[in-house]
Design an enzyme around this catalytic site. Structure first.
Site, PDB file in Angstrom:
ATOM      1  N   PHE A 122       0.792  -0.876  -0.056  1.00 33.58           N
ATOM      2  CA  PHE A 122       0.253   0.051   0.365  1.00 33.58           C
ATOM      3  C   PHE A 122       0.919   1.310  -0.316  1.00 33.58           C
ATOM      4  CE2 PHE A 122      -4.756   0.237   0.526  1.00 33.58           C
ATOM      5  CZ  PHE A 122      -4.967  -0.649   0.405  1.00 33.58           C
ATOM      6  N   GLN A 236      -7.898  14.418   3.116  1.00 34.10           N
ATOM      7  CA  GLN A 236      -7.622  13.380   2.284  1.00 34.10           C
ATOM      8  C   GLN A 236      -8.096  13.144   0.598  1.00 34.10           C
ATOM      9  OE1 GLN A 236      -6.710   8.819   2.631  1.00 34.10           O
ATOM     10  NE2 GLN A 236      -4.569   9.764   2.726  1.00 34.10           N
ATOM     11  N   HIS A 238      -7.797  11.144  -2.131  1.00 32.22           N
ATOM     12  CA  HIS A 238      -7.560   9.506  -2.765  1.00 32.22           C
ATOM     13  C   HIS A 238      -7.538   9.714  -4.242  1.00 32.22           C
ATOM     14  CE1 HIS A 238      -7.086   5.838  -3.765  1.00 32.22           C
ATOM     15  NE2 HIS A 238      -7.042   5.429  -2.491  1.00 32.22           N
ATOM     16  N   LEU A 248     -14.871   4.712  -5.082  1.00 34.11           N
ATOM     17  CA  LEU A 248     -13.327   4.438  -4.831  1.00 34.11           C
ATOM     18  C   LEU A 248     -12.695   3.218  -6.000  1.00 34.11           C
ATOM     19  CD1 LEU A 248     -10.972   4.739  -3.215  1.00 34.11           C
ATOM     20  CD2 LEU A 248     -11.349   2.982  -2.369  1.00 34.11           C
ATOM     21  N   GLU A 251      -6.766   1.288  -3.459  1.00 37.81           N
ATOM     22  CA  GLU A 251      -4.929   1.465  -3.923  1.00 37.81           C
ATOM     23  C   GLU A 251      -4.951   0.202  -4.063  1.00 37.81           C
ATOM     24  OE1 GLU A 251      -3.278   4.725  -1.643  1.00 37.81           O
ATOM     25  OE2 GLU A 251      -1.230   3.360  -0.920  1.00 37.81           O
ATOM     26  N   ARG A 282      -0.621   8.998  -0.647  1.00 37.67           N
ATOM     27  CA  ARG A 282      -1.790   9.601  -1.683  1.00 37.67           C
ATOM     28  C   ARG A 282      -1.684  10.813  -1.754  1.00 37.67           C
ATOM     29  NH1 ARG A 282      -6.274   5.883   1.893  1.00 37.67           N
ATOM     30  NH2 ARG A 282      -5.965   4.513   0.404  1.00 37.67           N
ATOM     31  N   HIS A 352     -11.554  11.446   0.577  1.00 40.84           N
ATOM     32  CA  HIS A 352     -11.865  10.217   1.499  1.00 40.84           C
ATOM     33  C   HIS A 352     -11.700  10.010   2.520  1.00 40.84           C
ATOM     34  CE1 HIS A 352     -10.734   6.154   0.748  1.00 40.84           C
ATOM     35  NE2 HIS A 352      -9.794   5.977   1.244  1.00 40.84           N
ATOM     36  N   ARG A 393      -3.110  10.576   5.986  1.00 40.00           N
ATOM     37  CA  ARG A 393      -2.790   9.146   6.444  1.00 40.00           C
ATOM     38  C   ARG A 393      -2.264   8.177   5.156  1.00 40.00           C
ATOM     39  NH1 ARG A 393      -6.757   4.811   5.811  1.00 40.00           N
ATOM     40  NH2 ARG A 393      -8.125   5.654   3.977  1.00 40.00           N
TER      41      ARG A 393
HETATM   42  C1  LIG Z   1     -14.118   3.841  -0.126  1.00 36.28           C
HETATM   43  C2  LIG Z   1     -13.885   3.476   0.737  1.00 36.28           C
HETATM   44  C3  LIG Z   1     -12.418   2.705   0.920  1.00 36.28           C
HETATM   45  C4  LIG Z   1     -11.840   1.937   2.408  1.00 36.28           C
HETATM   46  N1  LIG Z   1     -11.297   2.047   2.274  1.00 36.28           N
HETATM   47  C5  LIG Z   1     -10.398   0.965   2.936  1.00 36.28           C
HETATM   48  C6  LIG Z   1      -9.096   0.380   3.199  1.00 36.28           C
HETATM   49  O1  LIG Z   1      -9.093  -0.745   2.436  1.00 36.28           O
HETATM   50  N2  LIG Z   1      -8.507   0.336   4.518  1.00 36.28           N
HETATM   51  C7  LIG Z   1      -8.716   1.177   5.794  1.00 36.28           C
HETATM   52  O2  LIG Z   1      -8.263   1.082   6.055  1.00 36.28           O
HETATM   53  N3  LIG Z   1      -9.261   2.316   5.340  1.00 36.28           N
HETATM   54  C8  LIG Z   1     -10.406   2.645   4.085  1.00 36.28           C
HETATM   55  N4  LIG Z   1     -11.420   3.634   4.342  1.00 36.28           N
HETATM   56  C9  LIG Z   1     -11.539   4.035   5.280  1.00 36.28           C
HETATM   57  C10 LIG Z   1     -12.250   3.895   5.934  1.00 36.28           C
HETATM   58  O3  LIG Z   1     -13.235   2.703   5.603  1.00 36.28           O
HETATM   59  C11 LIG Z   1     -12.689   4.232   7.143  1.00 36.28           C
HETATM   60  O4  LIG Z   1     -12.415   5.313   7.956  1.00 36.28           O
HETATM   61  C12 LIG Z   1     -14.063   3.671   8.516  1.00 36.28           C
HETATM   62  O5  LIG Z   1     -14.666   2.347   7.983  1.00 36.28           O
HETATM   63  C13 LIG Z   1     -14.614   4.454   9.224  1.00 36.28           C
HETATM   64  O6  LIG Z   1     -14.664   3.686  10.674  1.00 36.28           O
HETATM   65  P1  LIG Z   1     -16.137   4.051  11.368  1.00 36.28           P
HETATM   66  O7  LIG Z   1     -16.173   2.908  12.049  1.00 36.28           O
HETATM   67  O8  LIG Z   1     -14.644   5.061  12.415  1.00 36.28           O
HETATM   68  O9  LIG Z   1     -16.766   4.896  11.189  1.00 36.28           O
HETATM   69  P2  LIG Z   1     -18.630   4.122   9.877  1.00 36.28           P
HETATM   70  O10 LIG Z   1     -17.830   3.402   9.867  1.00 36.28           O
HETATM   71  O11 LIG Z   1     -18.095   5.625   9.117  1.00 36.28           O
HETATM   72  O12 LIG Z   1     -19.545   4.582  10.484  1.00 36.28           O
HETATM   73  C14 LIG Z   1     -19.861   5.417  11.169  1.00 36.28           C
HETATM   74  C15 LIG Z   1     -21.144   4.740  11.972  1.00 36.28           C
HETATM   75  O13 LIG Z   1     -21.901   5.999  12.538  1.00 36.28           O
HETATM   76  C16 LIG Z   1     -23.220   6.164  12.483  1.00 36.28           C
HETATM   77  N5  LIG Z   1     -23.739   7.462  12.481  1.00 36.28           N
HETATM   78  C17 LIG Z   1     -23.189   8.619  11.972  1.00 36.28           C
HETATM   79  N6  LIG Z   1     -23.953   9.745  12.150  1.00 36.28           N
HETATM   80  C18 LIG Z   1     -24.141   9.248  13.137  1.00 36.28           C
HETATM   81  C19 LIG Z   1     -25.941  10.000  13.513  1.00 36.28           C
HETATM   82  N7  LIG Z   1     -26.663  11.109  13.605  1.00 36.28           N
HETATM   83  N8  LIG Z   1     -26.934   9.392  14.968  1.00 36.28           N
HETATM   84  C20 LIG Z   1     -26.485   7.697  14.386  1.00 36.28           C
HETATM   85  N9  LIG Z   1     -25.690   6.985  13.748  1.00 36.28           N
HETATM   86  C21 LIG Z   1     -24.585   8.145  13.288  1.00 36.28           C
HETATM   87  C22 LIG Z   1     -23.393   5.785  11.167  1.00 36.28           C
HETATM   88  O14 LIG Z   1     -24.982   5.223  11.144  1.00 36.28           O
HETATM   89  C23 LIG Z   1     -22.241   4.449  10.986  1.00 36.28           C
HETATM   90  O15 LIG Z   1     -23.337   3.432  12.068  1.00 36.28           O
HETATM   91  C24 LIG Z   1     -11.884   3.192   3.142  1.00 36.28           C
HETATM   92  C25 LIG Z   1     -12.767   4.244   2.364  1.00 36.28           C
HETATM   93  C26 LIG Z   1     -13.539   4.480   1.635  1.00 36.28           C
HETATM   94  C27 LIG Z   1     -14.894   5.597   1.544  1.00 36.28           C
END
Ligand SMILES: Cc1cc2nc3c(=O)[nH]c(=O)nc-3n(C[C@H](O)[C@H](O)[C@H](O)COP(=O)(O)OP(=O)(O)OC[C@H]3O[C@@H](n4cnc5c(N)ncnc54)[C@H](O)[C@@H]3O)c2cc1C
Length: 581
Positions: A122, A236, A238, A248, A251, A282, A352, A393
């Protein structure tokens, strides 16, 4: 007026990888002793984390040359030296255990031919250390965590409940409010401790990889509750967002050997990062792509008007693409009508990841502006700024942080909840106010639809706060934002007046949240007169460690302003040097 209330020992807002990991930790350590509520504004398994594609970074094979020190160094260098190094060390040390725990809980990691867990390269990592499950890593991680959670009792899920505000008094968490769309009522959630795991804020941009649900709600709530947001200028981009949708192209595609080429067919990364080529971090690859486009070596999508370069996978061959990148092929086919086996994919930098977030210490405890722990409040995942990623990141480090921070926040919240006798509540008037605040948005009978305000904000962010920034553009973006804020307050109109499943109302609250977060990004970015990581200013194109090796803290100040202060970066191991790849 009756105030509905629900009580748990611990309430977790968010059911992405971070929120689920926190819930598993509480249950794994303390079982039935603590009741847990998991709130998500979308169905639990539709949290944005399911979209994570390429991998999760962790050190596995030290005998082959990887080490904690190397992972930590790559992360710190990738961050353009804005990461807090003690936090980085903690993450890399716990990461190996986390991915092994997932393995024991059933995670179908992709394998080497000898059956051991496989890892792929990566960007910015000097070792192949991203564990993966084809290119659907986040989806399988979510499944694994959810399955594990199902082994336990005494937890409740609140799917599609929308948290509107958190309440903090006397530097202590005292409850939060959520809208239940089924009856339209506001509920007070009482709990001894809360974990905010609401993800980032990528939907502030029109061209983005994020799910529509990622609107920065948790960040805005913390901001309104008087907590500082840290380093929000660092968004960020991407390199490979599919044109025109922004979906997306992981990567992993470059990790598996994909090339970036310009309109002349040149692998232009040779000019910008001769050693790492397409696998430079990135921020560097995105700037290289935009330079190619600006200097006339890009191509143009006639329908959307978006300019792009090409990601070429043809030389990988159909078998490898099907085996390692099946989702990429499906996405390119379905959303651009392009088969990467036959044709290169049109891509451009896309919003991203939110490097900044709610100010926390190394252990994911929410901090007030004077550095005191807000008792009972923890933050995990992308919403948190423990300062692992600094100004940029590295790919595959986010899901790692989600796992590690979920574990730490879950454990500390559980220990705290066991020590505290009872959950405290806000005063009754505050709950009445909350109901008024939410429904004030539906009173107006005509005006500007909130989705129009949202769209204009997204366009402003994409236009003025993108890969290359400058003071004049950002200031004009800020003025536009202030207009939109005033419009939302004085003219916004929510067409649906019903109380049941009023998604129009939820969209309005999200827009309000987005405007709060955008204001912080704009103010923090305008103030930082240097270029570092993803924050690149044409008018201040050099990194300036003498003045700017520090974190930005943004605090709410009046209706439309932000007060900025700064905090030193914690440098424990490596002094900043020039970043070369
Ligand atoms: C397309 C894509 C691919 C990616 N691929 C990678 C990868 O391969 N490797 C990597 O390390 N990172 C990757 N990332 C980054 C990574 O996916 C995210 O940073 C990570 O999944 C965030 O997880 P989280 O648990 O913090 O929040 P999220 O998964 O965003 O979850 C947020 C939660 O909060 C809840 N929520 C938000 N606001 C409220 C509200 N007002 N009331 C109630 N609930 C709420 C939502 O419903 C959800 O359940 C990628 C990002 C994208 C966009």
């Amino acid at each position: 007026m009756t105030i509905n209330s629900i009580e748990h020992d611990i309430v977790i807002v968010g059911s992405g990888i971070a929120g689920l990991r926190a819930a598993v930790e509480i249950k794994r350590m303390y079982g039935d002793k603590l009741s847990v509520g998991v709130i998500s504004k979308v169905q639990l398994m539709r949290s944005h984390s399911v979209a994570a594609e390429g991998g999760t970074a962790a050190v596995l094979y030290r005998e082959e040359g990887d080490s904690y020190a190397l992972h930590a160094w790559d992360t710190v260098k990738g961050s353009d030296f804005l990461a807090d190094q003690d936090a980085v060390w903690l993450m890399v040390k716990l990461a190996s255990e986390e991915v092994r725990l997932l393995e024991h809980w059933g995670m179908p990691w992709s394998r080497r031919p000898d059956g051991r867990i496989a890892q792929r390269p990566f960007g910015g990592h000097s070792f192949n250390r991203a564990l993966y499950a084809a290119d659907k890593t986040g989806f399988y991680e979510m499944q694994t965590l959810y399955n594990k959670l199902l082994e336990y009792d005494n937890w409740e899920r609140y799917d599609e409940w929308f948290v509107t505000n958190i309440y903090i008094e006397g530097n202590e968490f005292r409850g939060l409010y959520a809208l239940n769309p089924r009856d339209g009522d506001i509920y007070l959630f009482k709990a001894k401790a809360a974990i905010i795991a609401t993800g980032g804020a990528g939907r502030l941009y029109s061209f983005t990889t994020y799910s529509h649900s990622v609107t920065g709600d948790g960040l805005a709530m913390a901001f309104r509750a008087g907590l500082p947001l840290k380093d929000m200028e660092f968004i960020q981009f991407h390199p490979t967002g599919l044109v025109p949708s922004g979906i997306l192209i992981s990567e992993a595609a470059r990790g598996e050997g994909g090339y970036l080429i310009n309109s002349r067919g040149e692998r232009f990364m040779a000019k910008y990062a001769p050693q790492k080529m397409e696998l430079a971090p990135r921020d560097i690859v995105s700037r290289a792509m935009m330079t190619e486009i600006i200097e006339g070596r890009g191509l143009k999508d006639e329908v959307s008007g978006l300019e792009y370069v090409l990601l070429d996978l043809r030389h990988l061959g159909e078998d490898k693409i099907n085996d390692k990148l099946p989702a990429i092929r499906e996405i390119a086919l379905k959303h651009a009508g392009i088969d990467p086996v036959e044709e290169p994919i049109p891509v451009r930098p896309v919003a991203h990841y939110t490097m900044g977030g709610i100010h926390t210490d190394t252990y994911y405890r929410a901090l007030s502006i004077d550095g005191q722990w807000v008792r009972g409040l923890f933050v995990a995942g992308e919403a948190a700024a423990a300062s692992i990623h600094g100004a940029n990141r590295l790919g595959s480090n986010s899901t790692t942080e989600c796992l590690v921070s979920g574990r730490i926040a879950g454990l500390l919240a559980a220990e705290y909840a066991l020590r505290v006798r009872e959950a405290k509540s806000p005063p009754r008037e505050r709950s009445v106010e909350e109901e008024k605040w939410v429904y004030s948005l539906v009173r107006r009978e005509s005006g500007v639809p909130t989705y129009q305000i949202r769209r204009e904000l997204q366009e402003t962010m994409s236009d003025k706060f993108y890969v290359f920034r400058n003071g004049d553009d950002m200031n004009s973006g800020l003025l536009k934002m202030l207009k939109l804020r005033s419009m939302l307050r004085n003219e916004a109109y929510v067409e649906d007046k019903s109380r049941v499943y009023n998604t129009d109302l939820i969209l309005a609250i999200e827009t309000l949240n987005m405007l709060d977060v955008a204001l912080v990004i704009a103010k923090s970015a305008i103030a930082r007169t240097e270029s570092r990581g993803a924050h690149y200013r044409m008018d201040y194109s050099k990194r300036n460690d003498a003045e700017w090796l520090k974190h930005t803290l943004a605090l709410r100040y009046g209706e439309d302003d932000v007060k900025l202060s700064y905090e030193p970066v914690r440098i424990t191991t490596w002094k900043p040097v020039e970043r070369k790849y």
